[in-house]
Design a protein around this motif. Structure first.
Motif, mmCIF file in Angstrom:
data_model
loop_
_atom_site.group_PDB
_atom_site.id
_atom_site.type_symbol
_atom_site.label_atom_id
_atom_site.label_comp_id
_atom_site.label_asym_id
_atom_site.label_seq_id
_atom_site.Cartn_x
_atom_site.Cartn_y
_atom_site.Cartn_z
ATOM 1 N N ARG A 100 0.841 -1.210 0.000
ATOM 2 C CA ARG A 100 0.000 0.000 0.000
ATOM 3 C C ARG A 100 0.872 1.255 0.000
ATOM 4 O O ARG A 100 0.619 2.197 -0.756
ATOM 5 C CB ARG A 100 -0.931 0.008 1.224
ATOM 6 C CG ARG A 100 -2.165 -0.856 1.076
ATOM 7 C CD ARG A 100 -3.186 -0.597 2.172
ATOM 8 N NE ARG A 100 -2.661 -0.762 3.524
ATOM 9 C CZ ARG A 100 -2.588 -1.917 4.175
ATOM 10 N NH1 ARG A 100 -3.005 -3.017 3.584
ATOM 11 N NH2 ARG A 100 -2.094 -1.982 5.394
ATOM 12 N N GLU A 103 2.413 1.668 -3.369
ATOM 13 C CA GLU A 103 1.436 2.190 -4.330
ATOM 14 C C GLU A 103 1.203 3.686 -4.097
ATOM 15 O O GLU A 103 1.103 4.466 -5.045
ATOM 16 C CB GLU A 103 0.109 1.419 -4.228
ATOM 17 C CG GLU A 103 0.166 0.002 -4.762
ATOM 18 C CD GLU A 103 0.423 -0.040 -6.255
ATOM 19 O OE1 GLU A 103 -0.110 0.810 -6.998
ATOM 20 O OE2 GLU A 103 1.185 -0.931 -6.674
ATOM 21 N N GLU A 104 1.120 4.076 -2.826
ATOM 22 C CA GLU A 104 0.933 5.500 -2.507
ATOM 23 C C GLU A 104 2.124 6.317 -2.995
ATOM 24 O O GLU A 104 1.952 7.383 -3.598
ATOM 25 C CB GLU A 104 0.793 5.701 -0.992
ATOM 26 C CG GLU A 104 -0.585 5.482 -0.451
ATOM 27 C CD GLU A 104 -0.640 5.755 1.044
ATOM 28 O OE1 GLU A 104 -0.047 6.760 1.503
ATOM 29 O OE2 GLU A 104 -1.265 4.948 1.744
ATOM 30 N N LYS A 106 4.225 5.547 -5.351
ATOM 31 C CA LYS A 106 4.214 5.551 -6.809
ATOM 32 C C LYS A 106 3.196 6.550 -7.330
ATOM 33 O O LYS A 106 3.479 7.348 -8.247
ATOM 34 C CB LYS A 106 3.894 4.149 -7.335
ATOM 35 C CG LYS A 106 3.885 4.019 -8.828
ATOM 36 C CD LYS A 106 3.552 2.588 -9.236
ATOM 37 C CE LYS A 106 3.401 2.506 -10.734
ATOM 38 N NZ LYS A 106 2.944 1.191 -11.131
ATOM 39 N N SER A 107 2.013 6.508 -6.711
ATOM 40 C CA SER A 107 0.953 7.441 -7.121
ATOM 41 C C SER A 107 1.386 8.879 -6.871
ATOM 42 O O SER A 107 1.211 9.757 -7.736
ATOM 43 C CB SER A 107 -0.323 7.123 -6.347
ATOM 44 O OG SER A 107 -1.331 8.035 -6.655
ATOM 45 N N ASN A 108 1.971 9.135 -5.683
ATOM 46 C CA ASN A 108 2.457 10.493 -5.374
ATOM 47 C C ASN A 108 3.562 10.912 -6.351
ATOM 48 O O ASN A 108 3.598 12.056 -6.806
ATOM 49 C CB ASN A 108 2.975 10.572 -3.942
ATOM 50 C CG ASN A 108 1.865 10.505 -2.925
ATOM 51 O OD1 ASN A 108 0.702 10.727 -3.247
ATOM 52 N ND2 ASN A 108 2.209 10.166 -1.687
ATOM 53 N N TYR A 109 4.481 9.990 -6.664
ATOM 54 C CA TYR A 109 5.569 10.290 -7.588
ATOM 55 C C TYR A 109 5.008 10.628 -8.966
ATOM 56 O O TYR A 109 5.413 11.603 -9.596
ATOM 57 C CB TYR A 109 6.527 9.098 -7.665
ATOM 58 C CG TYR A 109 7.612 9.274 -8.685
ATOM 59 C CD1 TYR A 109 8.687 10.112 -8.442
ATOM 60 C CD2 TYR A 109 7.553 8.601 -9.907
ATOM 61 C CE1 TYR A 109 9.683 10.277 -9.389
ATOM 62 C CE2 TYR A 109 8.542 8.769 -10.856
ATOM 63 C CZ TYR A 109 9.610 9.604 -10.603
ATOM 64 O OH TYR A 109 10.592 9.773 -11.552
ATOM 65 N N GLU A 110 4.040 9.789 -9.447
ATOM 66 C CA GLU A 110 3.465 10.048 -10.772
ATOM 67 C C GLU A 110 2.729 11.389 -10.788
ATOM 68 O O GLU A 110 2.833 12.152 -11.756
ATOM 69 C CB GLU A 110 2.519 8.910 -11.160
ATOM 70 C CG GLU A 110 3.234 7.627 -11.500
ATOM 71 C CD GLU A 110 2.289 6.455 -11.721
ATOM 72 O OE1 GLU A 110 1.068 6.574 -11.429
ATOM 73 O OE2 GLU A 110 2.783 5.401 -12.188
ATOM 74 N N ARG A 111 2.014 11.707 -9.743
ATOM 75 C CA ARG A 111 1.294 12.979 -9.654
ATOM 76 C C ARG A 111 2.289 14.152 -9.674
ATOM 77 O O ARG A 111 2.112 15.145 -10.381
ATOM 78 C CB ARG A 111 0.448 13.023 -8.379
ATOM 79 C CG ARG A 111 -0.583 14.118 -8.397
ATOM 80 C CD ARG A 111 -1.537 14.057 -7.203
ATOM 81 N NE ARG A 111 -1.678 12.737 -6.613
ATOM 82 C CZ ARG A 111 -1.550 12.471 -5.307
ATOM 83 N NH1 ARG A 111 -1.315 13.424 -4.463
ATOM 84 N NH2 ARG A 111 -1.675 11.255 -4.861
ATOM 85 N N ARG A 114 3.765 14.549 -13.140
ATOM 86 C CA ARG A 114 2.806 15.199 -14.055
ATOM 87 C C ARG A 114 2.731 16.685 -13.774
ATOM 88 O O ARG A 114 2.709 17.517 -14.687
ATOM 89 C CB ARG A 114 1.428 14.567 -13.920
ATOM 90 C CG ARG A 114 1.271 13.298 -14.741
ATOM 91 C CD ARG A 114 -0.128 12.835 -14.656
ATOM 92 N NE ARG A 114 -0.268 12.454 -13.239
ATOM 93 C CZ ARG A 114 -0.962 11.473 -12.759
ATOM 94 N NH1 ARG A 114 -1.680 10.768 -13.521
ATOM 95 N NH2 ARG A 114 -0.986 11.176 -11.513
#
Length: 123
Positions: A100, A103-104, A106-111, A114
Motif C-alpha cells: 500500500r 502504491e501511494e 508511486k501514485s504520489n511520484y506520478e502525480r 505530471r
C-alpha cells in the motif's frame, strides 16, 4: 490305586461288607487323585495365564507411555505450527502494508511528475 483295588478283590471274598467299603474307599480315592491332578493342571494353566497377563500388561503400559510421548510431541509441533501461522499472518500484513505504501509513493511520484511536467511546459 487301581492296582490296589484289583489286589484287594483277589485277596478277599467279593461279598464281604468290609471289602465293599474298602473298595468304595479306594475307588473314591482314585477319583480324588484324578480330580487333584486335574486341579494341579488347572492351577498351572492359571499360573501361565497370569504370567501372560503380566507380560501383556507391561506391553500395554509401554504402549501407553509411547502414546503419551507421541501426543506430547504432537502438541509441541502444533504449538510450533500455531507460532509459525501467527508469524506468517504478521508478515503477510506487513507485506500488504508495504504494498500500500509503495502504491501511494508511486501514485504520489506520478502525480508530482505530471505536475512538474505540466509546470515545465507552461513556462
Amino acid at each position: 490305586m487301581q492296582l490296589k483295588l484289583q489286589q484287594r478283590q483277589k485277596q478277599s471274598p467279593p461279598h464281604s461288607a468290609v471289602m465293599k467299603s474298602a473298595d468304595r474307599f479306594i475307588t473314591l480315592l482314585n477319583e480324588l487323585e484324578k480330580k487333584d491332578a486335574s486341579l494341579v493342571a488347572e492351577v498351572q494353566r492359571s499360573s501361565t495365564f497370569r504370567e501372560e497377563l503380566k507380560v501383556a500388561e507391561k506391553k500395554i503400559w509401554t504402549l501407553d507411555e509411547s502414546l503419551k510421548a507421541i501426543n506430547s510431541e504432537v502438541d509441541n509441533v502444533r504449538k510450533q505450527l500455531e507460532r509459525k501461522n501467527e508469524e506468517t499472518a504478521y508478515l503477510t500484513s506487513k507485506i500488504e502494508e508495504v504494498k500500500r505504501e509503495s502504491e501511494e509513493m508511486k501514485s504520489n511520484y506520478e502525480r508530482k511528475m505530471r505536475t512538474m511536467t505540466a509546470d515545465f511546459f507552461r513556462r
